[in-house]
Design a protein around this motif. Structure first.
Motif, mmCIF file in Angstrom:
data_model
loop_
_atom_site.group_PDB
_atom_site.id
_atom_site.type_symbol
_atom_site.label_atom_id
_atom_site.label_comp_id
_atom_site.label_asym_id
_atom_site.label_seq_id
_atom_site.Cartn_x
_atom_site.Cartn_y
_atom_site.Cartn_z
ATOM 1 N N LEU A 1 -74.469 120.841 -14.834
ATOM 2 C CA LEU A 1 -74.437 120.607 -16.279
ATOM 3 C C LEU A 1 -74.384 121.912 -17.075
ATOM 4 N N HIS B 1 -72.656 124.681 -18.819
ATOM 5 C CA HIS B 1 -71.383 124.563 -19.534
ATOM 6 C C HIS B 1 -71.105 123.140 -19.985
ATOM 7 N N LEU C 1 -72.107 121.732 -22.511
ATOM 8 C CA LEU C 1 -71.868 121.761 -23.947
ATOM 9 C C LEU C 1 -71.007 122.951 -24.339
ATOM 10 N N GLY D 1 -72.899 111.338 -24.949
ATOM 11 C CA GLY D 1 -73.533 112.565 -24.466
ATOM 12 C C GLY D 1 -74.445 112.295 -23.287
ATOM 13 N N ARG E 1 -78.621 126.973 -22.113
ATOM 14 C CA ARG E 1 -78.241 126.809 -20.715
ATOM 15 C C ARG E 1 -77.053 125.849 -20.611
ATOM 16 N N LEU E 2 -77.104 124.753 -21.354
ATOM 17 C CA LEU E 2 -76.034 123.760 -21.305
ATOM 18 C C LEU E 2 -74.738 124.293 -21.900
ATOM 19 N N SER E 3 -74.864 125.328 -22.721
ATOM 20 C CA SER E 3 -73.662 125.923 -23.300
ATOM 21 C C SER E 3 -73.150 127.076 -22.445
ATOM 22 N N GLY E 4 -73.793 127.285 -21.305
ATOM 23 C CA GLY E 4 -73.348 128.334 -20.409
ATOM 24 C C GLY E 4 -73.770 129.718 -20.843
ATOM 25 N N ASN F 1 -71.374 131.397 -28.305
ATOM 26 C CA ASN F 1 -71.238 130.588 -27.107
ATOM 27 C C ASN F 1 -71.552 129.122 -27.335
ATOM 28 N N LEU F 2 -72.072 128.803 -28.495
ATOM 29 C CA LEU F 2 -72.462 127.421 -28.743
ATOM 30 C C LEU F 2 -71.330 126.666 -29.421
ATOM 31 N N THR F 3 -71.140 125.426 -29.030
ATOM 32 C CA THR F 3 -70.250 124.559 -29.789
ATOM 33 C C THR F 3 -70.905 124.266 -31.121
ATOM 34 N N ALA G 1 -74.432 116.306 -28.590
ATOM 35 C CA ALA G 1 -75.207 117.385 -27.971
ATOM 36 C C ALA G 1 -76.645 116.935 -27.714
ATOM 37 N N VAL H 1 -76.689 114.769 -24.594
ATOM 38 C CA VAL H 1 -76.638 115.587 -23.384
ATOM 39 C C VAL H 1 -78.013 116.214 -23.139
ATOM 40 N N ASP I 1 -80.494 115.715 -20.029
ATOM 41 C CA ASP I 1 -80.893 116.909 -19.290
ATOM 42 C C ASP I 1 -82.408 116.957 -19.103
#
Lengths: 384, 384
Positions: A264, A266, A268, A355, B123-126, B161-163, B353, B356, B360
């Motif tokens: 998971l 990336h 978002l 989501g 973390r979820l946004s990489g 890095n965030l959407t 988001a 997700v 998570d």
């Protein structure tokens, strides 16, 4: 054993798969040739379709699956054992088979993706009942879905258990994936009626009687009598080597540590293709399949019937393959959920449910990786 | 060993914890008494606060933690060993200590929840960089956050890095949880200035010098001389028994099977309290804590300093406890994400988001259960 592993075994295997292909094609034509009845266009237009037997649609789904199955095996075998085959013939054949199995697989993929996502939505809503998928034009029994998916019918859906968001998300996915399926269905119908397909079918019909080996295909270059045994094993071993190399490059240690939360990362990301991490796993899935087909070819023509072919393959190899299938399915389902969430003007509750669904499927991806490394570690694959 | 395990050890332990409590209270008062500077009200109003040392705020966070820690231990010990203590005193004391530690814990809980959720969003946004939390009025160093959370400061956040959805979700959570934290902060300040608190502090001050055991508390009912050893072990064993019973009722087999997808079932349920499955785990967390405190009390008053007390406890018991803390934190963070998603008029991307993020955190819940059963199974807890 060594005596069996010659080009005779290869030829027998290819002939058997070609025969399977032709049998599936005949079944498909008997169960109802392609009409213009696409899924989702309403209760079955029972007009021009075939014999109208109630079991026809189901037969046809089976036939389409068998067709894809044989096409994949012929194509894979051509790839692995190409040096033993007539190069012009093999090079001309493979892209056509890839086109065919790719085209036929698409409708099935959309249908099973929808199935997977609706099931997940219900699971996430605490409802164990399988949702009833949208009617696919099979109401009259005779309406044909040539390359459809086997849909498990169960109790009607308990919509009361779904939140508004989950219900709307389900409806949105249903709409989008059914549309995609309908398009894939039309494309498959067109493909099966095309001269391109007939050319492939003719080639496969020739293959069923005679396999164009390199020796016979190029008599001028023949260096040995036609019946001389050629060892398939180095080529099968090379296919196995490509698989083990690709597996060795996978992050198996991380995958073996449960709940590593890698899949998971990336999730978002603003990147529209946020999961390049999946690609090596998809690649291993293909290489594992080639390895399996190579083992089948080594076992020879007695692998003609589907059952016996799979019996010769290690059960754990199948488990590893199933884990990678699940990995691919979950990866694509997650992408479909993310894609649906980009639909303009959806309600926040719908987006929220999508989501949750996306993350759920990404965790399925991670679970599949865990399952793969588990099967793989348990039993190293031995080449017989 | 048996000779140590008498009411003398119990009294020594309670006195040591009371001393810890008073020491923490003094540190808290020295590092800066409660001003009206609440988190999020802007760069520190450096007016009425204490000595103005730069380390004051950090000291105060430590002091508040030590205060909660001692209050929990006194309260837990009163619960487990109540039959050995003056019943009126113990019954009057426990709810007051519970009120105090609950009130002091709330601000910390909101702050660490926000921290956890923002970290997860990144973390979820990489992005591995920790997000910079909203300034909490500590910019001037001397501004006090009496019961705050130790915030790990790192590089500034890489918002690029965030959407949009992740960034908006982060801002929404920041707003909601910072508001909750500010309220909790005010409540904690009021509590620490209240006569109710002073009454508790007075009682603890008395406890530091004399523990009201049942024998001395009720001289009329005394059946043995004051110095006679009373075995603590049956009461500690009973606490242990309550723990093992509660653990036995947990679905540990399912929890030990990774990726069982149990924690997210009902993740989209219309039920506003969709996770009753968490409650038994929360209960085990509390019982495990009581068991640990009972072990500490058995070890006696030498457990006065925090370090040595924990040294006497099995490391694996601590690991199990940490897994259950993580379970509770993730469960509440997931609920906060779901709650934020119910905010009216949020954008679909924000809701997505948050969905997700919710999933998570529910998987974190599942991972914590897996970790707990792992620690628990590894080493059965032995009562010394």
């Amino acid at each position: 054993m060594a005596a069996d592993q010659d080009t005779g075994a290869l030829a027998a295997y290819l002939r058997a798969q070609a025969t399977e292909f032709l049998r599936a094609l005949r079944r498909h034509r008997e169960s109802g040739p392609g009409t213009s009845t696409a899924p989702g266009t309403g209760p079955g237009t029972n007009g021009t379709s075939g014999p109208g037997r109630p079991a026809a649609a189901e037969d046809d789904v089976d036939a389409a699956r068998a067709l894809r199955r044989a096409a994949r095996r012929i194509s894979g075998t051509l790839h692995t054992f190409q040096p033993l085959l007539d190069p012009d013939w093999a090079e001309g054949m493979r892209p056509e088979l890839a086109w065919l199995s790719g085209t036929l697989a698409l409708e099935h993929a959309h249908a099973s993706r929808l199935e997977r996502l609706l099931q997940a939505l219900h699971r996430l809503s605490g409802s164990s009942a399988l949702p009833a998928p949208r009617p696919l034009g099979r109401a009259s029994g005779a309406a044909t879905v040539p390359t459809g998916v086997p849909v498990v019918r169960q109790a009607p859906p308990d919509r009361g258990n779904l939140t508004v968001g989950a219900a709307k998300a389900g409806a949105l996915l249903d709409r989008q994936l059914t549309l995609a399926r309908t398009r894939a269905h039309s494309t498959a119908l067109q493909a099966l009626g095309s001269s391109r397909f007939h050319a492939v079918a003719d080639k496969v019909a020739l293959l069923a009687s005679e396999v164009p080996l390199r020796l016979t295909g190029h008599p001028g270059r023949a260096t040995a009598p036609e019946t001389a045994p050629f060892d398939l094993r180095p080529l099968a071993a090379a296919a196995h080597g490509r698989l083990t190399d690709a597996v060795a490059a996978l992050p198996l240690v991380a995958a073996g540590s449960p709940y590593n939360a890698q899949a998971l990362v990336h999730g978002l990301s603003p990147d529209p293709a946020p999961h390049p991490q999946d690609a090596p796993w998809h690649q291993v899935r293909l290489l594992l399949r080639l390895h399996r087909y190579a083992l089948e070819a080594l076992a020879g023509g007695d692998a003609g019937s589907a059952g016996s072919a799979e019996d010769t393959v290690d059960v754990r190899l199948l488990a590893a393959g199933e884990a990678l299938d699940r990995h691919r399915d979950a990866s694509e389902a997650a992408a479909a959920a993310a894609q649906a969430a980009r639909t303009p003007r959806i309600a926040p509750a719908t987006a929220y449910a999508l989501g949750v669904l996306h993350a759920d499927q990404r965790h399925e991806v991670e679970a599949a990786r865990y399952a793969f490394q588990h099967s793989w570690r348990k039993e190293p694959i031995r080449l017989p």
